[in-house]
Design an enzyme around this catalytic site. Structure first.
Site, PDB file in Angstrom:
ATOM      1  N   CYS A 121       0.883  -1.047   0.352  1.00 42.05           N
ATOM      2  CA  CYS A 121       0.145   0.060  -0.418  1.00 42.05           C
ATOM      3  C   CYS A 121       0.276   1.015  -0.161  1.00 42.05           C
ATOM      4  CB  CYS A 121      -0.988   0.369   1.515  1.00 42.05           C
ATOM      5  SG  CYS A 121      -2.210   1.521   1.172  1.00 42.05           S
ATOM      6  N   CYS A 122       1.842   1.626   0.568  1.00 37.50           N
ATOM      7  CA  CYS A 122       3.469   2.363   0.672  1.00 37.50           C
ATOM      8  C   CYS A 122       3.434   2.088   0.054  1.00 37.50           C
ATOM      9  CB  CYS A 122       4.056   2.186   1.811  1.00 37.50           C
ATOM     10  SG  CYS A 122       3.213   3.317   3.660  1.00 37.50           S
ATOM     11  N   CYS A 204      -1.283   8.909   7.142  1.00 35.30           N
ATOM     12  CA  CYS A 204      -2.747   8.294   6.790  1.00 35.30           C
ATOM     13  C   CYS A 204      -2.963   7.736   7.418  1.00 35.30           C
ATOM     14  CB  CYS A 204      -2.355   6.692   5.357  1.00 35.30           C
ATOM     15  SG  CYS A 204      -1.161   7.472   4.664  1.00 35.30           S
ATOM     16  N   CYS A 207      -3.591   3.981   9.299  1.00 31.58           N
ATOM     17  CA  CYS A 207      -2.750   3.992  10.356  1.00 31.58           C
ATOM     18  C   CYS A 207      -2.140   4.554  10.901  1.00 31.58           C
ATOM     19  CB  CYS A 207      -1.456   3.243   8.835  1.00 31.58           C
ATOM     20  SG  CYS A 207      -2.155   2.675   7.546  1.00 31.58           S
ATOM     21  N   CYS A 230       7.456   4.363   5.704  1.00 25.34           N
ATOM     22  CA  CYS A 230       6.679   3.613   4.553  1.00 25.34           C
ATOM     23  C   CYS A 230       7.610   3.350   3.286  1.00 25.34           C
ATOM     24  CB  CYS A 230       6.001   5.253   4.105  1.00 25.34           C
ATOM     25  SG  CYS A 230       6.626   6.346   4.012  1.00 25.34           S
TER      26      CYS A 230
HETATM   27 FE1  SF4 Z   1      -1.133   3.084   2.930  1.00 24.36          FE
HETATM   28 FE2  SF4 Z   1      -1.284   2.804   5.826  1.00 24.36          FE
HETATM   29 FE3  SF4 Z   1       1.261   3.335   3.788  1.00 24.36          FE
HETATM   30 FE4  SF4 Z   1      -0.952   5.419   4.232  1.00 24.36          FE
HETATM   31  S1  SF4 Z   1       0.428   5.308   5.206  1.00 24.36           S
HETATM   32  S2  SF4 Z   1       0.224   5.060   2.544  1.00 24.36           S
HETATM   33  S3  SF4 Z   1      -2.568   4.132   4.349  1.00 24.36           S
HETATM   34  S4  SF4 Z   1      -0.303   1.463   4.477  1.00 24.36           S
END
Ligand code: SF4
Length: 234
Positions: A121-122, A204, A207, A230
């Protein structure tokens, strides 16, 4: 050696020398060196925890480009600070987005990828869009500080970012939390309102949780997952 490799080696050497020479220099002096060296090839990046970096960089280079990655998962307060900074600081704020919307990502990878595979996701929502946005530039400025995490303790004020083939400037790498608070108070710097609500480190929304008394500042980031970065600075 190809011209590209020669250029990279020269830039890495330049960064190494500047990192040593400017190690104890004030942030403004580090940014002045970066401005003289890279000019319009310099870009500031921010996660909108506060506007310290934008204030510092724009005092050296008014109109400096500032990149913010809008992941689609930010707190409304973070987006509010982005808009306030764009309206009140002498910077050119560029908000970039991932290749896919959150809905498109959910369809492709399943819902809540931040919970099932936060590294992916990151990569999709932060690392790739930032790297793409940085491509036109020669050097990027970050607000990374050594006290933030064990992974950041060895950060230099100027480094060679081999992964992106560009120089990385960390003008407040040596700043403590008190240094940041003093700069904010002395200059009336805009801050993310969540800072006063138990969120010393803000990413985010899915998280990031509030930090409990006695916990380190980044304890609220990816809490309970073992993840601490991240990937932007890896
Ligand atoms: Fe995805 Fe969480 Fe990374 Fe944001 S901080 S990009 S929501 S995993």
């Amino acid at each position: 050696m190809s011209a590209e490799l020669e250029w990279g080696a020269a830039m890495a050497d330049l960064a190494w020398r500047a990192g040593h020479r400017l190690d104890r220099a004030p942030a403004q002096e580090i940014l002045a060196w970066a401005d003289e060296t890279f000019g319009a090839g310099l870009v500031v990046t921010t996660s909108m925890q506060d506007a310290v970096l934008m204030h510092l960089a724009s005092s050296v280079r008014p109109g400096v480009d500032v990149v913010f990655v809008d992941t689609g998962y930010h707190f409304v307060e973070t987006i509010g600070l982005r808009d306030a900074v764009a309206a009140t600081y002498p910077v050119n704020l560029v908000s970039v987005t991932p290749a896919q919307t959150v809905a498109e990502q959910d369809a492709a990878y399943g819902p809540r990828l931040h919970a099932t595979d936060p590294d992916l996701c990151c990569t999709l929502r932060k690392v790739e869009p930032l790297s793409k946005a940085l491509e036109p530039y020669s050097a990027w400025v970050t607000g990374l500080r050594r006290v933030e995490a064990p992974t950041r303790r060895r950060a230099r004020v100027v480094e060679w970012d081999a992964r992106r083939g560009m120089v990385k400037v960390n003008p407040i790498a040596a700043w403590s939390d008190d240094d940041v608070a003093a700069y904010v108070a002395d200059h009336g710097i805009l801050e993310n309102p969540l800072r006063d609500e138990g969120f010393p480190s803000i990413g985010c929304a899915p998280c990031t949780r509030k930090v409990l008394a006695g916990e380190p500042a980044r304890a609220g980031r990816w809490a309970g997952t073992g993840k601490v970065e991240c990937g932007l600075h890896g």
